[in-house]
Design a protein around this motif. Structure first.
Motif, short mmCIF file in Angstrom:
data_model
loop_
_atom_site.label_atom_id
_atom_site.label_comp_id
_atom_site.label_asym_id
_atom_site.label_seq_id
_atom_site.Cartn_x
_atom_site.Cartn_y
_atom_site.Cartn_z
N ALA A 1 0.83 -1.21 0.00
CA ALA A 1 0.00 0.00 0.00
C ALA A 1 0.86 1.25 0.00
CB ALA A 1 -0.92 -0.01 1.22
N TRP A 2 1.90 1.28 0.83
CA TRP A 2 2.77 2.45 0.89
C TRP A 2 3.41 2.73 -0.47
CZ3 TRP A 2 5.94 0.69 5.82
CH2 TRP A 2 5.07 0.64 6.91
N GLN A 3 3.91 1.67 -1.10
CA GLN A 3 4.62 1.87 -2.37
C GLN A 3 3.68 2.31 -3.49
OE1 GLN A 3 7.78 -0.96 -3.39
NE2 GLN A 3 7.37 -2.02 -1.48
N LEU A 4 2.52 1.69 -3.59
CA LEU A 4 1.58 2.06 -4.64
C LEU A 4 1.08 3.50 -4.44
CD1 LEU A 4 -0.51 -1.22 -4.97
CD2 LEU A 4 1.07 -0.27 -6.66
N THR A 5 0.81 3.86 -3.20
CA THR A 5 0.33 5.23 -2.94
C THR A 5 1.41 6.25 -3.24
OG1 THR A 5 -1.14 4.40 -1.19
CG2 THR A 5 -0.68 6.76 -1.21
N ALA A 6 2.62 6.00 -2.76
CA ALA A 6 3.72 6.93 -3.02
C ALA A 6 4.01 7.03 -4.52
CB ALA A 6 4.97 6.48 -2.27
N GLY A 7 4.06 5.89 -5.20
CA GLY A 7 4.33 5.91 -6.63
C GLY A 7 3.24 6.59 -7.42
N GLY A 8 1.97 6.32 -7.07
CA GLY A 8 0.86 6.98 -7.77
C GLY A 8 0.88 8.48 -7.59
N LEU A 9 1.15 8.93 -6.36
CA LEU A 9 1.22 10.37 -6.11
C LEU A 9 2.36 11.02 -6.90
CD1 LEU A 9 0.53 10.47 -2.26
CD2 LEU A 9 -0.99 11.26 -4.10
N LEU A 10 3.44 10.27 -7.10
CA LEU A 10 4.56 10.81 -7.86
C LEU A 10 4.20 10.99 -9.34
CD1 LEU A 10 7.61 11.54 -7.71
CD2 LEU A 10 8.10 9.17 -8.29
N ILE A 11 3.36 10.10 -9.87
CA ILE A 11 3.00 10.18 -11.29
C ILE A 11 1.97 11.28 -11.56
CG2 ILE A 11 2.13 8.88 -13.29
CD1 ILE A 11 2.94 6.33 -11.86
N VAL A 12 1.13 11.61 -10.57
CA VAL A 12 0.03 12.56 -10.78
C VAL A 12 0.49 13.88 -11.41
CG1 VAL A 12 -1.67 14.03 -9.62
CG2 VAL A 12 -1.56 11.60 -9.09
N PRO A 13 1.46 14.61 -10.83
CA PRO A 13 1.84 15.88 -11.45
C PRO A 13 2.45 15.72 -12.83
CG PRO A 13 3.34 15.32 -9.66
CD PRO A 13 2.21 14.35 -9.58
N VAL A 14 3.18 14.62 -13.05
CA VAL A 14 3.76 14.38 -14.37
C VAL A 14 2.65 14.16 -15.39
CG1 VAL A 14 5.33 12.93 -15.71
CG2 VAL A 14 5.80 13.38 -13.29
N ALA A 15 1.63 13.39 -15.02
CA ALA A 15 0.51 13.13 -15.93
C ALA A 15 -0.23 14.41 -16.27
CB ALA A 15 -0.43 12.10 -15.31
N LEU A 16 -0.48 15.25 -15.27
CA LEU A 16 -1.19 16.51 -15.52
C LEU A 16 -0.38 17.44 -16.41
CD1 LEU A 16 -2.68 17.19 -11.97
CD2 LEU A 16 -3.93 16.50 -14.03
N LEU A 17 0.94 17.46 -16.19
CA LEU A 17 1.80 18.34 -16.97
C LEU A 17 1.92 17.88 -18.41
CD1 LEU A 17 3.77 20.77 -16.92
CD2 LEU A 17 5.58 19.15 -16.35
N VAL A 18 2.06 16.59 -18.62
CA VAL A 18 2.31 16.05 -19.96
C VAL A 18 1.01 15.81 -20.73
CG1 VAL A 18 3.29 14.11 -21.25
CG2 VAL A 18 4.50 15.03 -19.25
N GLU A 19 -0.01 15.25 -20.06
CA GLU A 19 -1.22 14.83 -20.76
C GLU A 19 -2.42 15.72 -20.52
OE1 GLU A 19 -0.15 10.02 -20.73
OE2 GLU A 19 -1.83 10.79 -19.54
N GLY A 20 -2.34 16.62 -19.56
CA GLY A 20 -3.46 17.50 -19.29
C GLY A 20 -4.53 16.85 -18.43
N ALA A 21 -5.75 17.38 -18.53
CA ALA A 21 -6.86 16.91 -17.70
C ALA A 21 -7.21 15.46 -18.03
CB ALA A 21 -8.07 17.82 -17.90
N PRO A 22 -7.76 14.74 -17.08
CA PRO A 22 -8.17 13.35 -17.34
C PRO A 22 -9.20 13.27 -18.45
CG PRO A 22 -8.14 13.80 -14.99
CD PRO A 22 -7.96 15.12 -15.67
N PRO A 23 -9.20 12.20 -19.23
CA PRO A 23 -10.18 12.06 -20.32
C PRO A 23 -11.53 11.61 -19.78
CG PRO A 23 -8.80 10.11 -20.21
CD PRO A 23 -8.25 11.07 -19.18
N ALA A 24 -12.57 11.79 -20.61
CA ALA A 24 -13.89 11.24 -20.28
C ALA A 24 -13.84 9.72 -20.42
CB ALA A 24 -14.95 11.84 -21.21
N LEU A 25 -14.50 9.03 -19.53
CA LEU A 25 -14.45 7.58 -19.50
C LEU A 25 -15.82 6.97 -19.77
CD1 LEU A 25 -12.23 7.05 -16.30
CD2 LEU A 25 -11.48 7.24 -18.68
N ASP A 26 -15.86 5.98 -20.66
CA ASP A 26 -17.10 5.23 -20.87
C ASP A 26 -17.08 3.97 -20.00
OD1 ASP A 26 -15.34 3.49 -22.12
OD2 ASP A 26 -16.00 3.99 -24.15
N GLY A 27 -18.11 3.14 -20.13
CA GLY A 27 -18.22 1.96 -19.29
C GLY A 27 -17.08 0.98 -19.49
#
Length: 318
Positions: free
Chosen positions: A182-208
């Motif tokens: 849990a610690w590793q996945l949470t820390a790693g996910g939080l690390l990717i968040v700003p990179v994803a926002l900077l490179v890819e922008g806002a999250p896409p719309a999701l279908d089912g």
């Protein structure tokens, strides 16, 4: 004796992690939005980490805040983006071929950080596994992209270092593999968040279909798979665990053949047999070997090993 009897089951459960990861490509291409690898990395890691954190209800203490951040960065936060970058820039499975040298990386790092010197047997098995994977996934292509190759090597080095450090540091007293995952996945996910926002922008719309795909990736492909992986690292040698890695591209090839209508040539089938044989060979061999350096394991890990003395770090000496 009980440890010897349980060892095949432990290996089989740990192997479920790379087998699950082998489904990532099919799920990504068939269910998820195109060209959003970083967002996909966030959706794999962060929900899974938060879910496991809620189940474990244990936070890091003391130096483990820093250790969890380092392991999360190596195993998740850096590994995911580098892996996706290499896959996008390299042709026909080359990223998987570069990744298949992971056992050799781990053998070298284990010698440096754990005091276990690899033998010729280990090195030859690692080379055989890489050759088998290359026969399965490598296709004719033009000149290789230097950035893609470097990204693939960096991804392999990152995950290999994380594997060995996970083995070296063990776990704090009273903390199980669920909390460590849990610690590793949470820390790693939080690390990717700003990179994803900077490179890819806002999250896409999701279908089912996309929601279903992300649920599968977050739960089975990440939360359960990484828990099994880190649990295996705690009870098997680092090299044994990493020799299970080739099961991922082999599973991807089988899924492509069975579910996506892709063909398998005789050369690919021969490569699958070779890589699978190396994977099995990497799990067997002489018992024993040098013990881990003093202080490498926490007391909680030593307690886990009271009944499993020969599934600790023993031996890269095969």
């Amino acid at each position: 004796m009980a440890a010897n009897a349980n060892r095949p089951a432990l290996i089989a459960l740990t192997a479920l992690a790379p087998i699950s990861w082998g489904s990532t490509y099919a799920v990504t291409t068939e269910f998820l939005p195109a060209d959003r690898p970083l967002f996909t990395g966030v959706m794999r890691a962060l929900p899974a980490g938060l879910l496991l954190l809620a189940l474990a209800r244990v936070l890091p203490r003391g130096t483990w805040w820093g250790k969890a951040a380092v392991l999360g960065a190596l195993n998740i936060g850096a590994f995911f983006p580098l892996l996706f970058l290499s896959a996008y820039r390299l042709p026909g499975g080359m990223a998987a071929v570069v990744g298949s040298v992971g056992p050799l990386f781990v053998a070298a790092l284990a010698a440096l950080l754990l005091g276990d010197r690899p033998t010729l047997r280990t090195l030859l098995t690692g080379i055989t596994a890489a050759l088998g994977v290359s026969l399965v996934v490598l296709k004719a292509a033009g000149a290789l992209d230097a950035v893609g190759v470097l990204a693939a090597l960096a991804a392999t080095a990152s995950m290999s270092t994380g594997t060995v450090l996970t083995k070296r540091w063990g776990r704090p007293d009273g903390v199980g593999p669920l909390a460590l995952t849990a610690w590793q996945l949470t820390a790693g996910g939080l690390l990717i968040v700003p990179v994803a926002l900077l490179v890819e922008g806002a999250p896409p719309a999701l279908d089912g279909r996309a929601v279903g795909g992300y649920l599968y990736l977050a739960l089975a492909n990440t939360a359960v798979a990484y828990w099994l992986w880190f649990r295996g690292i705690g009870r098997l040698s680092a090299t044994q665990v990493t020799f299970l890695g080739p099961l991922s591209p082999l599973t991807a090839a089988v899924i492509g053949w069975a579910a996506l209508g892709q063909s398998l040539t005789p050369v690919q089938v021969a490569g699958m047999v070779l890589a699978f044989g190396a994977t099995v060979f990497g799990q067997v061999g002489p018992r024993g070997g040098r013990p881990a350096p003093a202080g490498s394991f926490s007391s909680s890990e030593r307690n886990d090993r009271k009944d499993s003395m020969d599934v600790t770090i023993p031996a890269l000496r095969r």
